[in-house]
Design an enzyme around this catalytic site. Structure first.
Site, PDB file in Angstrom:
ATOM      1  N   ASP A  37       6.067 -11.401   6.267  1.00 55.40           N
ATOM      2  CA  ASP A  37       6.487 -12.737   6.676  1.00 55.40           C
ATOM      3  C   ASP A  37       7.804 -12.621   7.439  1.00 55.40           C
ATOM      4  O   ASP A  37       8.831 -12.294   6.849  1.00 55.40           O
ATOM      5  CB  ASP A  37       6.673 -13.626   5.438  1.00 55.40           C
ATOM      6  CG  ASP A  37       6.894 -15.085   5.791  1.00 55.40           C
ATOM      7  OD1 ASP A  37       7.315 -15.359   6.928  1.00 55.40           O
ATOM      8  OD2 ASP A  37       6.653 -15.954   4.930  1.00 55.40           O
TER       9      ASP A  37
ATOM     10  N   LYS B 146      13.782 -17.598   2.122  1.00 56.73           N
ATOM     11  CA  LYS B 146      13.947 -17.834   3.556  1.00 56.73           C
ATOM     12  C   LYS B 146      15.200 -18.636   3.900  1.00 56.73           C
ATOM     13  O   LYS B 146      15.227 -19.367   4.890  1.00 56.73           O
ATOM     14  CB  LYS B 146      12.705 -18.535   4.129  1.00 56.73           C
ATOM     15  CG  LYS B 146      11.423 -17.762   3.881  1.00 56.73           C
ATOM     16  CD  LYS B 146      10.185 -18.519   4.320  1.00 56.73           C
ATOM     17  CE  LYS B 146       8.936 -17.734   3.960  1.00 56.73           C
ATOM     18  NZ  LYS B 146       7.695 -18.448   4.283  1.00 56.73           N
TER      19      LYS B 146
ATOM     20  N   HIS C 107      23.103  -0.091  26.711  1.00 60.08           N
ATOM     21  CA  HIS C 107      22.299  -1.285  26.973  1.00 60.08           C
ATOM     22  C   HIS C 107      22.107  -1.516  28.462  1.00 60.08           C
ATOM     23  O   HIS C 107      21.039  -1.970  28.887  1.00 60.08           O
ATOM     24  CB  HIS C 107      22.956  -2.516  26.325  1.00 60.08           C
ATOM     25  CG  HIS C 107      22.527  -2.711  24.900  1.00 60.08           C
ATOM     26  ND1 HIS C 107      21.432  -3.474  24.559  1.00 60.08           N
ATOM     27  CD2 HIS C 107      23.031  -2.238  23.737  1.00 60.08           C
ATOM     28  CE1 HIS C 107      21.286  -3.474  23.242  1.00 60.08           C
ATOM     29  NE2 HIS C 107      22.250  -2.721  22.717  1.00 60.08           N
TER      30      HIS C 107
ATOM     31  N   GLU D 223      13.428  -6.097  22.113  1.00 65.71           N
ATOM     32  CA  GLU D 223      14.816  -5.748  22.423  1.00 65.71           C
ATOM     33  C   GLU D 223      14.909  -4.297  22.857  1.00 65.71           C
ATOM     34  O   GLU D 223      14.632  -3.369  22.089  1.00 65.71           O
ATOM     35  CB  GLU D 223      15.726  -5.982  21.206  1.00 65.71           C
ATOM     36  CG  GLU D 223      17.180  -5.625  21.498  1.00 65.71           C
ATOM     37  CD  GLU D 223      18.099  -5.868  20.328  1.00 65.71           C
ATOM     38  OE1 GLU D 223      19.246  -5.387  20.364  1.00 65.71           O
ATOM     39  OE2 GLU D 223      17.665  -6.528  19.371  1.00 65.71           O
TER      40      GLU D 223
END
Length: 627
Positions: free
Chosen positions: A488, A412, A589, A280
């Site tokens: 993770d 998760k 951006h 990004e």
């Protein structure tokens, strides 16, 4: 030759099988079936019509034998016996039944057939024909359909000179049943084995002994299967020895992710550089601006308030009362010590910190809290839970372990329990940014940042029903640091729980900013932290491996990494909220997150507000009322 001999034997068998057998009298059987069926249905109809009349008439004899129902019962029994025993030809012609295809493989061979097969085995053992010629000869046989086809017995030993079989798949399996030394074969030959199915692609590493070669051959297989070129996915020059059996299976290469670095970020007086892997645009640059604002303001301060990874097995009891008994038993200090001793016996680093029991009907969820040293600790706490449950089953033999993870951990997945009670490392980070730094570095104002943070991160998130999402983009920074340091990535879900608070400092002018993150799950040993690039990123942060040194304690490196993650989030929040408050986000951006326009591209025309098509669902807002 052997093929001619086999065909002669097969022909003799076929001619023998095709001898005419005795035929049953089909017309008589069909007539009997219709007669019995008609009697059965008629008797039931008769009883249905006359049942109510028979109940109203006085019975002349109370004996059940003379009652009208008794003959009907006998009649129905005879009909049912006929239906179950004699319907069709099951007991009429046993020879036709035995030669029916429905008995294939279930009948024993005749003694005469056995003798013929023994003679055939002797002839087979003496033949000198090549396996391919024999196979071709046998494959030309035409077996008779239906009655008389005999299944080959399992007692036949396979031929030493090759398969004799009409099934090509079975022949191929038999041909490759012998162990093959794949290390001596060329890549093309190994690929042929993969395509034929005699070698599975997940076996390549073990069969070849060369991990990089295994990846290369597997890529060729999937290029063949997918009919696509995989050349854009790199695979050479990577240490697959560390990957195999630890991090990934069925490997075809690796995906490079751009790696940036931000800093120095002063945390508790120590300047630290933080690696971030992301695709990004603007993320690294924006976070780096936040790091600068924090460091020139004297740095940020962080503390770990809680350190305990959790696992919550689901236990099933025969009743809710028994489930409540388990909860009461666990809450007794003496019983908890028994569980603690069993849990701690499974590891040198993991220490049980507490157990909370929750009852739902017959289910009991025991949420074990474990300090796991410098490891993230999921495997450690799971192993300890199993040992503790073994002890618990001695006290409650009717206990059943439904699942080692009952989703109250919670791992998760978004969950309020992680937001409220914490999981992994619970931290808070704060900094005071002077008004001059907000103006010069962040290009915004303290008042506008405080207002924007309140309306966006607090009110807006509350209106959205957020759980742990009272921040601008904590997940962006958490994920980038996780990817860089071998964590993770899926645990970004709960690790990104964060509330960002901005308010005036004590002087009434400066900005006091803080992030509170109750469930950061990180480790500096295990998982992907041992891979070369990820280990190097941990080394950049100064937290590679287990904590060592005279003043070190187990878990110091993992706790420090959690603080680094939190401080990086603080930097990212500062920069983004400043951009939002000053309405600089879109321009930034467009400048950093887009490719430059082609020189020949036409300039976009300006759009007038009056030309925008009005949404018909919006109310009319005119200035007439203001006049």
């Amino acid at each position: 030759s052997f093929g001619e001999f086999t065909m002669k034997k097969s022909s003799s068998k076929v001619s023998k099988v095709q001898k005419p057998a005795s035929e049953p009298n089909w017309a008589v059987l069909q007539a009997m079936n219709f007669v019995v069926l008609g009697v059965f249905v008629g008797s039931i109809a008769y009883m249905a019509v006359h049942y109510r009349n028979s109940q109203s008439l006085p019975s002349e004899s109370p004996s059940p034998i003379t009652n009208m129902f008794f003959p009907m019962m006998i009649l129905w029994s005879c009909c049912l016996a006929y239906f179950f025993g004699f319907f069709g030809i099951s007991f009429v012609d046993t020879k036709v039944l035995s030669e029916s295809p429905s008995t294939y493989g279930l009948q024993n061979l005749d003694p005469q057939d056995s003798e013929e097969e023994e003679e055939e085995e002797v002839a087979t053992s003496t033949t000198t024909s090549t396996p391919f010629a024999s196979s071709a000869a046998v494959n030309t046989q035409q077996f008779a359909q239906g009655a008389g086809f005999k299944a080959p017995t399992a007692a036949h030993a396979p031929r030493a000179d090759g398969p004799i079989c009409s099934d090509k798949k079975s022949a191929a399996t038999a041909a490759f049943s012998e162990e093959v030394d794949y290390t001596e074969l060329a890549d093309e030959a190994v690929l042929e084995h993969l395509i034929s199915g005699s070698l599975k692609d997940y076996q390549l590493e073990k069969k070849l002994g060369d991990y990089e070669r295994a990846v290369t051959v597997r890529r060729s297989l999937y290029e063949h299967v997918l009919e696509k070129d995989l050349k854009s996915i790199p695979h050479l020059g990577y240490d697959y020895n560390k990957v195999f059996g630890a991090n990934c299976e069925i490997v075809i290469g690796y995906v490079p992710i751009p790696l940036g670095i931000v800093g120095p970020l002063t945390i508790n007086g120590e300047p630290i550089y933080v690696p971030m892997a992301t695709t990004e645009g603007c993320l690294v640059a924006s976070t780096n601006r936040g790091c600068k604002a924090i460091s020139v303001s004297g740095g940020c301060y962080s503390v770990v308030m809680k350190d305990a990874i959790t696992r919550a097995p689901c236990l099933r009891m025969p009743s809710a009362m028994r489930a409540a008994a388990v909860k009461r038993w666990v809450s007794v200090p003496e019983n908890y010590q028994v569980l603690e001793q069993a849990f701690n016996s499974t590891t040198n680093y993991g220490k049980l910190a507490g157990v909370e029991a929750t009852v739902a009907g017959r289910n009991v969820y025991l949420r074990f809290n474990c300090m796991s040293g410098d490891a993230m600790g999921m495997n450690m706490v799971s192993k300890g839970c199993l040992k503790a449950i073994d002890v618990l089953q001695v006290e409650f033999p009717d206990l059943v372990l439904v699942a080692i993870s009952g989703n109250m951990c919670t791992d998760k997945k978004p969950a309020a329990i992680n937001w409220i009670m914490g999981r992994g490392k619970s931290i808070v980070v704060e900094a005071i940014i002077p008004e001059s730094v907000v103006t010069s570095v962040l290009k915004s104002s303290v008042a506008s940042m405080i207002e924007t943070n309140t309306q966006k991160n607090h009110v807006g998130s509350a209106m959205a029903g957020a759980v742990g999402g009272f921040n601008a983009h904590a997940a962006n920074i958490v994920t980038a640091v996780f990817l860089a340091t071998g964590q993770d990535p899926a645990q970004n879900v709960e690790s990104s729980n964060c509330i960002t608070i901005m308010e005036y400092a004590e002087d009434g002018k400066s900005l006091h900013v803080s992030v509170t993150m109750p469930s950061i799950e990180v480790g500096t040993v295990g998982g992907g932290t041992h891979l070369p690039a990820q280990a190097n990123c941990l080394e950049i942060c100064g937290v590679r491996g287990a904590a060592k040194g005279p003043n070190s304690m187990p878990g110091d490196n993992a706790r420090k990494l959690a603080q680094i993650v939190g401080a990086s989030v603080l930097a990212g929040e500062l920069s983004l909220m400043a951009a939002l408050a000053a309405n600089h986000l879109v321009n930034s951006h467009m400048q950093h997150n887009r490719k430059p326009a082609e020189a020949s591209a036409a300039e976009p025309s300006k759009v007038s507000v009056g030309t925008i098509r009005k949404n018909v669902s919006m109310p009319e807002l005119s200035t007439a009322g203001a006049k």
